[in-house]
Design an enzyme around this catalytic site. Structure first.
Site, PDB file in Angstrom:
ATOM      1  N   GLN A   3       0.856  -1.188   0.000  1.00 29.98           N
ATOM      2  CA  GLN A   3       0.000   0.000   0.000  1.00 29.98           C
ATOM      3  C   GLN A   3       0.889   1.234   0.000  1.00 29.98           C
ATOM      4  OE1 GLN A   3      -2.536   1.852   3.380  1.00 29.98           O
ATOM      5  NE2 GLN A   3      -3.748   0.237   2.429  1.00 29.98           N
ATOM      6  N   CYS A  32      -6.589   7.476   4.446  1.00 31.31           N
ATOM      7  CA  CYS A  32      -6.025   7.993   5.695  1.00 31.31           C
ATOM      8  C   CYS A  32      -6.680   9.325   6.048  1.00 31.31           C
ATOM      9  CB  CYS A  32      -4.517   8.160   5.571  1.00 31.31           C
ATOM     10  SG  CYS A  32      -3.769   8.704   7.115  1.00 31.31           S
ATOM     11  N   LYS A  73      -7.809   1.831  -1.547  1.00 28.32           N
ATOM     12  CA  LYS A  73      -8.364   1.774  -0.198  1.00 28.32           C
ATOM     13  C   LYS A  73      -9.052   3.107   0.059  1.00 28.32           C
ATOM     14  CE  LYS A  73      -7.144   2.125   4.583  1.00 28.32           C
ATOM     15  NZ  LYS A  73      -6.069   2.392   5.523  1.00 28.32           N
TER      16      LYS A  73
END
Length: 81
Positions: A3, A32, A73
C-alpha cells in the site's frame, strides 16, 4: 500487495516499479483521515481529486502492464457532506 500513498501519478508509478519484484499488486491509500495526510495531499484528500486518482491508476498500469493489480483503499470522508 503493498500500500502506497502519493500526491502524484509519476511518483506512484516509480514506487510500483521499484517494489514490483517483491509484490503482486499495489493498493493506493485514499483512506487515511489524519490531518497531516490531508496537508500532504494524500489519503482522504485524494477523494476530492478523482481525476488525479484515475491518472495514478492509468500511469501505474501503463508502466506495470494492464494486467498488474492496482486497488484503492477508501474510507468515508468525515468532512464530505
Amino acid at each position: 500487495m503493498a500500500q502506497f500513498a502519493s500526491p502524484n501519478a509519476a511518483s506512484l508509478a516509480d514506487a510500483a516499479e521499484l517494489i514490483a519484484p517483491y509484490i503482486d499488486g499495489l493498493d493506493i491509500n485514499c483512506g487515511c483521515p489524519q490531518k497531516w495526510a490531508y496537508h500532504e495531499g494524500i489519503g482522504c484528500a485524494l477523494l476530492r481529486k478523482p481525476e488525479l486518482v484515475a491518472d495514478m491508476i492509468r500511469c501505474t498500469k501503463d508502466r506495470m502492464g494492464w494486467g498488474w493489480p492496482v486497488s484503492i483503499k477508501i474510507r468515508i470522508d468525515p468532512e464530505e457532506q
